[in-house]
Design a protein around this motif. Structure first.
Motif, short mmCIF file in Angstrom:
data_model
loop_
_atom_site.label_atom_id
_atom_site.label_comp_id
_atom_site.label_asym_id
_atom_site.label_seq_id
_atom_site.Cartn_x
_atom_site.Cartn_y
_atom_site.Cartn_z
N GLU A 199 0.83 -1.20 0.00
CA GLU A 199 0.00 0.00 0.00
C GLU A 199 0.86 1.25 0.00
O GLU A 199 0.58 2.22 -0.71
CB GLU A 199 -0.92 0.00 1.22
CG GLU A 199 -1.99 -1.05 1.22
CD GLU A 199 -2.87 -0.96 2.46
OE1 GLU A 199 -3.81 -0.15 2.45
OE2 GLU A 199 -2.60 -1.68 3.43
N ASP A 221 -8.61 5.45 1.18
CA ASP A 221 -8.65 4.03 1.55
C ASP A 221 -8.16 3.13 0.42
O ASP A 221 -8.93 2.65 -0.41
CB ASP A 221 -10.06 3.62 1.97
CG ASP A 221 -10.03 2.33 2.80
OD1 ASP A 221 -10.93 2.12 3.60
OD2 ASP A 221 -9.08 1.53 2.64
N ALA A 223 -6.96 0.12 0.60
CA ALA A 223 -7.41 -1.27 0.69
C ALA A 223 -8.81 -1.44 0.09
O ALA A 223 -9.09 -2.44 -0.58
CB ALA A 223 -7.41 -1.71 2.16
N VAL A 224 -9.67 -0.46 0.32
CA VAL A 224 -11.03 -0.54 -0.24
C VAL A 224 -10.99 -0.51 -1.76
O VAL A 224 -11.68 -1.27 -2.43
CB VAL A 224 -11.90 0.61 0.31
CG1 VAL A 224 -13.21 0.70 -0.46
CG2 VAL A 224 -12.17 0.42 1.79
N MET A 225 -10.14 0.37 -2.33
CA MET A 225 -10.04 0.45 -3.77
C MET A 225 -9.49 -0.85 -4.35
O MET A 225 -9.97 -1.35 -5.38
CB MET A 225 -9.14 1.63 -4.17
CG MET A 225 -9.03 1.84 -5.68
SD MET A 225 -10.61 2.22 -6.46
CE MET A 225 -10.83 3.92 -5.91
N LYS A 227 -9.78 -3.78 -3.10
CA LYS A 227 -10.83 -4.79 -2.97
C LYS A 227 -11.84 -4.67 -4.11
O LYS A 227 -12.30 -5.68 -4.66
CB LYS A 227 -11.52 -4.64 -1.62
CG LYS A 227 -12.55 -5.70 -1.32
CD LYS A 227 -13.13 -5.52 0.07
CE LYS A 227 -14.16 -6.60 0.38
NZ LYS A 227 -14.73 -6.42 1.75
N LYS A 228 -12.17 -3.43 -4.49
CA LYS A 228 -13.11 -3.22 -5.59
C LYS A 228 -12.55 -3.72 -6.91
O LYS A 228 -13.26 -4.35 -7.71
CB LYS A 228 -13.45 -1.73 -5.69
CG LYS A 228 -14.27 -1.20 -4.53
CD LYS A 228 -14.51 0.30 -4.67
CE LYS A 228 -15.32 0.84 -3.50
NZ LYS A 228 -15.53 2.30 -3.59
N GLU A 249 -15.85 7.02 -9.71
CA GLU A 249 -14.93 7.35 -8.62
C GLU A 249 -13.63 7.98 -9.11
O GLU A 249 -12.98 8.73 -8.38
CB GLU A 249 -14.60 6.10 -7.80
CG GLU A 249 -15.76 5.62 -6.95
CD GLU A 249 -15.35 4.49 -6.03
OE1 GLU A 249 -14.21 4.51 -5.54
OE2 GLU A 249 -16.16 3.58 -5.82
#
Length: 325
Positions: A199, A221, A223-225, A227-228, A249
């Protein structure tokens, strides 16, 4: 407060001038937005009103506390000799006005006629001088040409080349340059030790060496990106919902940093997929990585439509989803 990354050369230059009794009356703090130039101006202002004259041989840093009483006023935002020019909210709305107006400059000039009420210096922070409307720039120029005694101007600029040459010529320039990759990696790792190194690398690459941009990317975030993006690669996104959301986004100028983050996340994501899949399935992964690179190159040559780039990256990832048997 620790010295902020990328400020060391500027701090040394200022302190040498102060200690030598050669403090120029106007300093142009120039560099990319997100380098912390406004924060540097705040530190200089606090230092000056809590320390007064230089030249006494002391070796101190900008974060030396100095006079306690003056420092408490600064911390409370009530020091009478620190004045600021910045864009103001429109009427009662939260939205800021487009420019710093000539009326604001005129009000400032009136304040400059008053005698110092506390300490030995008055500090004017203009953040950012790029925001001055033309008439305000001309009005401020006259003050820079004939500055009041014991008054220091700190002019923050993200685009110094657009300023009036006569304003630049009245200032000593401190340049804030993007920080090199290794220094950024170390700083960010120390600042946010909970982040995984993958990251950190993605954020540093996307930030372009600008600390403020790196911090903004953390807040988006990573990690969220990631994951998507992985969800698109594993599900194939048959109804296009994930790809459309990704395009929204990362589309538009305000989301450019997020798009760059996506571009920097994709190589690591594809490498992870390659490690997990049989050797026979690695070639399609490499083919999609080539397609991502072509998409980015073509976008840079053209209009750099962030939404289009994001959707096409999503298409590349969707192609890698396992096929039903």
């Amino acid at each position: 407060m620790a010295v902020m990354i990328g400020h060391q050369d500027a701090e040394q230059a200022f302190l040498e001038a102060w200690q030598g009794g050669r403090l120029h009356h106007a300093w142009l703090l120039a560099g990319p937005q997100g380098m912390g130039k406004g924060a540097f101006a705040d530190r200089v202002a606090r230092f000056l009103v809590t320390h007064g004259h230089g030249g006494d041989g002391r070796t101190v840093g900008l974060d030396d506390p100095g006079d306690d009483a003056a420092g408490r006023l600064v911390d409370a935002g009530n020091h009478p000799e620190i004045l600021r020019l910045a864009r103001q909210p429109k009427d009662k709305a939260k939205e800021l006005a487009r420019n710093i107006t000539i009326e604001q400059v005129r009000e400032l000039k009136t304040r400059l006629h008053f005698s110092l009420s506390l300490g030995e210096w008055r500090v004017i922070i203009v953040d950012a001088i790029d925001d001055l409307e033309p008439s305000a720039s001309n009005a401020l120029l006259k003050t820079l040409e004939e500055p009041p005694a014991k008054t220091l101007f700190l002019l923050v600029s993200h685009s110094p080349g657009r300023l009036l040459p006569t304003i630049r010529s009245r200032c000593r320039t401190l340049r804030f340059q993007p920080v090199d990759r290794d220094a950024m990696m170390s700083w960010l790792h120390d600042l946010r030790p909970m982040l995984e190194m993958a990251e950190v690398r993605a954020i540093v690459a996307a930030s372009g060496g600008v600390p403020g941009k790196a911090l903004a990317l953390i807040d988006s975030d990573v990690a969220v990106m990631e994951k998507k993006l992985l969800a698109i690669a594993t599900s194939g996104d048959p109804e296009n919902r994930l790809r459309e959301a990704l395009a929204r986004e990362v589309g538009g100028t305000s989301n450019r940093a997020r798009l760059e983050l996506v571009i920097d996340i994709v190589p690591g994501l594809l490498a992870g997929l390659a490690r997990e899949r049989p050797v026979a399935e690695i070639a399609p992964i490499l083919a999609q990585w080539d397609r991502v690179q072509r998409t980015v190159r073509d976008a840079i040559r053209g209009s750099y439509d962030g939404a289009m780039v994001g959707f096409e990256i999503g298409n590349c990832l969707a192609e890698l989803a396992p096929r039903p048997k």
